[in-house]
Design a protein around this motif. Structure first.
Motif, PDB file in Angstrom:
ATOM      1  N   THR A  26      -5.110   6.809   7.562  1.00  0.00           N
ATOM      2  CA  THR A  26      -3.778   6.272   7.863  1.00  0.00           C
ATOM      3  C   THR A  26      -3.835   4.834   8.359  1.00  0.00           C
ATOM      4  OG1 THR A  26      -3.836   7.147  10.125  1.00  0.00           O
ATOM      5  CG2 THR A  26      -2.907   8.580   8.429  1.00  0.00           C
ATOM      6  N   GLU A  29      -3.302   0.298   6.119  1.00  0.00           N
ATOM      7  CA  GLU A  29      -2.489  -0.929   6.174  1.00  0.00           C
ATOM      8  C   GLU A  29      -2.721  -1.731   7.457  1.00  0.00           C
ATOM      9  OE1 GLU A  29       1.528  -0.803   3.513  1.00  0.00           O
ATOM     10  OE2 GLU A  29       1.629   0.131   5.490  1.00  0.00           O
ATOM     11  N   GLU A 278       3.586   9.590   5.049  1.00  0.00           N
ATOM     12  CA  GLU A 278       2.503   8.686   5.413  1.00  0.00           C
ATOM     13  C   GLU A 278       1.911   8.918   6.792  1.00  0.00           C
ATOM     14  OE1 GLU A 278       3.903   4.729   4.596  1.00  0.00           O
ATOM     15  OE2 GLU A 278       3.567   4.952   2.445  1.00  0.00           O
ATOM     16  N   GLU A 279       2.451   9.879   7.534  1.00  0.00           N
ATOM     17  CA  GLU A 279       1.763  10.270   8.762  1.00  0.00           C
ATOM     18  C   GLU A 279       0.470  11.016   8.433  1.00  0.00           C
ATOM     19  OE1 GLU A 279       6.117   9.965   9.617  1.00  0.00           O
ATOM     20  OE2 GLU A 279       4.903  10.972   8.086  1.00  0.00           O
ATOM     21  N   GLU A 281      -3.019  11.721   6.008  1.00  0.00           N
ATOM     22  CA  GLU A 281      -4.020  10.885   5.341  1.00  0.00           C
ATOM     23  C   GLU A 281      -3.855  10.849   3.823  1.00  0.00           C
ATOM     24  OE1 GLU A 281      -8.172  11.422   6.621  1.00  0.00           O
ATOM     25  OE2 GLU A 281      -7.371  12.697   8.223  1.00  0.00           O
ATOM     26  N   PRO A 283      -1.490  10.398   1.470  1.00  0.00           N
ATOM     27  CA  PRO A 283      -0.899   9.284   0.716  1.00  0.00           C
ATOM     28  C   PRO A 283      -1.795   8.046   0.666  1.00  0.00           C
ATOM     29  CG  PRO A 283       0.744  10.287   2.143  1.00  0.00           C
ATOM     30  CD  PRO A 283      -0.584  10.870   2.530  1.00  0.00           C
ATOM     31  N   TRP A 284      -2.540   7.803   1.747  1.00  0.00           N
ATOM     32  CA  TRP A 284      -3.402   6.616   1.785  1.00  0.00           C
ATOM     33  C   TRP A 284      -4.654   6.826   0.941  1.00  0.00           C
ATOM     34  CZ3 TRP A 284      -0.563   2.890   3.564  1.00  0.00           C
ATOM     35  CH2 TRP A 284       0.475   3.209   4.446  1.00  0.00           C
ATOM     36  N   ARG A 287      -3.574   6.265  -2.645  1.00  0.00           N
ATOM     37  CA  ARG A 287      -3.574   4.838  -2.998  1.00  0.00           C
ATOM     38  C   ARG A 287      -4.996   4.340  -3.272  1.00  0.00           C
ATOM     39  NH1 ARG A 287       0.711   1.420  -1.243  1.00  0.00           N
ATOM     40  NH2 ARG A 287       2.562   2.541  -0.536  1.00  0.00           N
TER      41      ARG A 287
END
Length: 694
Positions: A26, A29, A278-279, A281, A283-284, A287
């Motif tokens: 997370t 970014e 996105e809280e 892991e 989704p990250w 990506r």
């Protein structure tokens, strides 16, 4: 401390530093990449190139992938191998990213550039590499997190002349590092999905008990395991300076490029809504995986993709090394088989008694048995080599080898002295013609539920029931027959007994069926078949141990599918090379890419087979079914792809001008995914091996 333990400890140290200085996925970014870079430099992460420690560099890269961090450890590794002075790289004062292409003075899709100080531009075909300062950095928001950047190159600090071989190695190392990071990110998402499936309940049950979830998770596990094995093989060959490391690296990269996105998507499906926000892991990691796979295109090899090398240079798949003893024995086997090659067939299940006699004369049937039973205690490597070479060449001795694996080893462990004296010599001479009486109308993959009964009657047993799919039942002299002798026993497999019965015993009726592959498989009826107790192998109600002893021989033979596919691939390449443009077309064509996919699938199968064979104790509980699933499905994919590539001539009994039968391979492939337990059942076993509930 062993080398393995040292590598594990190093990976754990990297993981700890990454969690402390970066966080989990997370932080993609918000993480401080420059701070982590300096911390890594302080711990020696950027000294690994000078130490030629590729295994450690990739171990660090994998740990970073698990937290979606793009710290370019492999860029530092490559830079150390190319630059004359690496002290600034090792200390972190010079933070380098490597590029293989530049648009004038710009790099379009640079990663980690906001924390870097220099770019090393390496021409893939060799020539003059340039070390240049970083000028302006403009982030390019999109899928990648942290975002990619467009970098304007500044002053040239140094130039280095690089020959084509060193340039190609640099590109391959960058590709392999990116693949390792990508797969690790997908694997982390998969691990979370597995744990989630054990605790998330729907409709009153954990979702991991649902068949669809088990099938998906098992498929992802197969992809991950094969990928890790392929990467490990490439690292080992690079470390040993093996000439074939480039092929192994490209196969690993091609496999990861294909499977990492689907593993990630599979994890997203299992995690469902919880993994969409996105809280979490996921989704990250999503990506990271998809951006990394896309970025592989930024590191093109001058020689083209692996399939281009395969088609254009006469290369084949890298072969696993069976060790000094195994490879010496392989030469012996090939020398013998060469004398009989004109009799071989890769489109039938023939038997050649003369070749079987020649093999028997050399003592190769049962050569792993103790000396007192006619063997010489041959090792695992020799057993595997004999089966692989038989499958690869199409030597018509597979039934004789099957008698050793399926019957001989069990008789050695469980048979009476009378049975050993009678049957082991027959098996050693290749003269025991047998079939397996296992499957029934309601007991295919679930062998423990068989219902064919044997009832004690004095010194005899009376057998009644029906068996299905008894391959070769019409031509066999004996049947290795599993029956139920205690219908009340619990668990279900506890009441099974095995008998070795002559097929001409009164009461046995055989009904023949022609399979899709052309082989004859039979329904066999047993109506009041009377056999003496001396036909019993092992204890009463102890047949499950006898059966599992027989199935243990599959450890030796499981490589047969992969070996047969390897031969089919070599045959297909022979046809393709005679007319490259007419069959697979130019580089980048769909048919050429299809050929590459199946070549990679075959090598992935071989990697899983090797892992399963080499596993000790219970270590093969996952590798063996994974190898079986991937082997069967690769066989189906190969058969379809061969017809797609060759067109109508591929559907003929033999391709004109070649002794090859690709359409037969397609017809036979269905047996690989249903025989011995369907792939759906095998995936269920894999899922339960990962801890999912029934």
């Amino acid at each position: 401390m062993s080398a393995h333990d040292e590598l594990t400890a190093f990976a754990q140290a990297v993981a700890g530093t990454a969690r402390r200085e970066w966080g989990d996925a997370t932080a993609a970014e918000s993480g401080d990449l420059e701070k982590l870079w300096q911390a890594g430099a302080g711990q020696g992460w950027f000294e690994l190139g000078a130490a030629q420690a590729l295994d450690a560099a990739l171990a660090a890269t994998r740990e970073l992938g698990r937290v979606a961090c793009p710290l370019p450890v492999l860029d530092g590794f490559v830079a150390e191998r190319l630059l004359p002075d690496v002290s600034a790289v090792e200390s972190g004062r010079m933070r380098i990213v490597v590029a293989t292409t530049a648009d004038g003075d710009e790099i379009g899709y640079a990663e980690a550039a906001t924390a870097a100080t220099h770019v090393l531009v390496v021409p893939p075909a060799g020539g003059t590499a340039e070390l240049r300062e970083i000028g302006e950095v403009r982030e390019r928001p999109g899928l990648a997190a942290p975002a990619w950047s467009r970098v304007t190159l500044g002053a040239t600090v140094d130039t280095i002349d690089i020959d084509p071989a060193r340039a190609d190695e640099a590109v391959l190392l960058l590709r392999l590092g990116l693949a390792a990071r990508t797969l690790a990110a997908a694997e982390r998402a998969h691990e979370m999905a597995v744990e989630h499936s054990k605790t998330r309940h729907q409709f009153g049950r954990p979702i991991g008990s649902f068949g669809a979830v088990q099938q998906r998770i098992a498929s992802c596990q197969i992809d991950i395991s094969a990928g890790n094995l392929l990467i490990a093989a490439a690292v080992a060959e690079w470390t040993d300076c093996a000439a074939g490391w480039t092929a192994s690296a490209e196969i690993a990269v091609a496999h990861v490029r294909a499977v990492a996105p689907r593993v990630q998507l599979g994890a997203q499906h299992t995690l469902a809504a919880i993994g969409y926000f996105e809280e979490h892991e996921a989704p990250w990691l999503f990506r990271r995986v998809h951006a990394d796979v896309t970025r592989l295109r930024d590191y093109p090899r001058a020689t083209g993709e692996f399939v281009d090398v395969l088609v254009e240079t006469g290369a084949s798949l890298p072969s696993p090394n069976a060790g000094e003893t195994g490879e010496a024995f392989r030469a012996e086997v090939r020398e013998l088989f060469a004398k009989y090659e004109d009799r071989f067939s890769r489109s039938s299940m023939a038997v050649d008694k003369e070749l079987i006699a020649a093999v028997a004369d050399r003592g190769w049937l049962g050569f792993a048995w103790p000396e007192e039973f006619g063997g010489r205690g041959a090792g695992l490597a020799e057993q595997v080599v004999l089966n692989e070479e038989t499958a690869y060449s199409g030597a018509p001795i597979s039934k004789a080898l099957g008698a050793v694996m399926l019957l001989g080893n069990s008789i050695l462990q469980h048979g009476s002295q009378e049975q050993k004296d009678k049957f082991l010599p027959l098996i050693r001479r290749g003269e025991l013609s047998f079939c397996l009486g296992y499957s029934e109308p309601e007991a295919g993959s679930d062998l423990a539920s068989l219902k064919t009964r044997a009832v004690r009657d004095g010194d005899d047993w009376v057998i009644d029931g029906q068996k299905l799919w008894t391959t070769g039942g019409h031509s066999s002299d004996w049947v290795w027959l599993a029956v139920r002798t205690d219908p009340e026993a619990t668990p279900r497999h506890a009441g099974i007994t095995v008998f070795l019965v002559p097929m001409d015993t009164p009461g046995i009726t055989v009904q023949q069926h022609r399979a899709l592959s052309g082989e004859i498989s039979c329904t066999v009826f047993y109506d009041s078949v009377r056999v003496p107790d001396s036909a019993r192998v092992g204890e009463i109600n102890g047949g499950w141990k006898v059966i599992t002893s027989a199935l243990a021989g599959e450890r030796i033979t499981m490589g047969n599918i992969a070996a047969a596919l390897h031969r089919q691939l070599d045959d297909l390449l022979g046809v393709v090379r005679a007319d490259i443009d007419g069959t697979v077309g130019p580089r980048g064509s769909a048919r050429r890419a299809r050929l590459g996919e199946i070549a990679v699938g075959i090598q992935a199968t071989r990697a899983l087979v090797s892992a399963a064979i080499g596993a000790t104790g219970g270590g093969g509980r996952l590798e063996a079914p994974m190898a079986g699933v991937l082997g069967g499905e690769t066989a189906e994919a190969f058969g379809a792809a061969a017809l797609e590539i060759l067109g109508p001539q591929g559907a003929l009994e033999t391709v004109p001008g070649y002794d090859t039968a690709f359409e037969y391979g397609l017809r036979l492939s269905v047996m690989y995914v249903v025989g011995g337990g369907t792939n759906d059942i095998q995936r269920g076993l894999i899922a339960r091996g990962l801890g999912l509930p029934r």
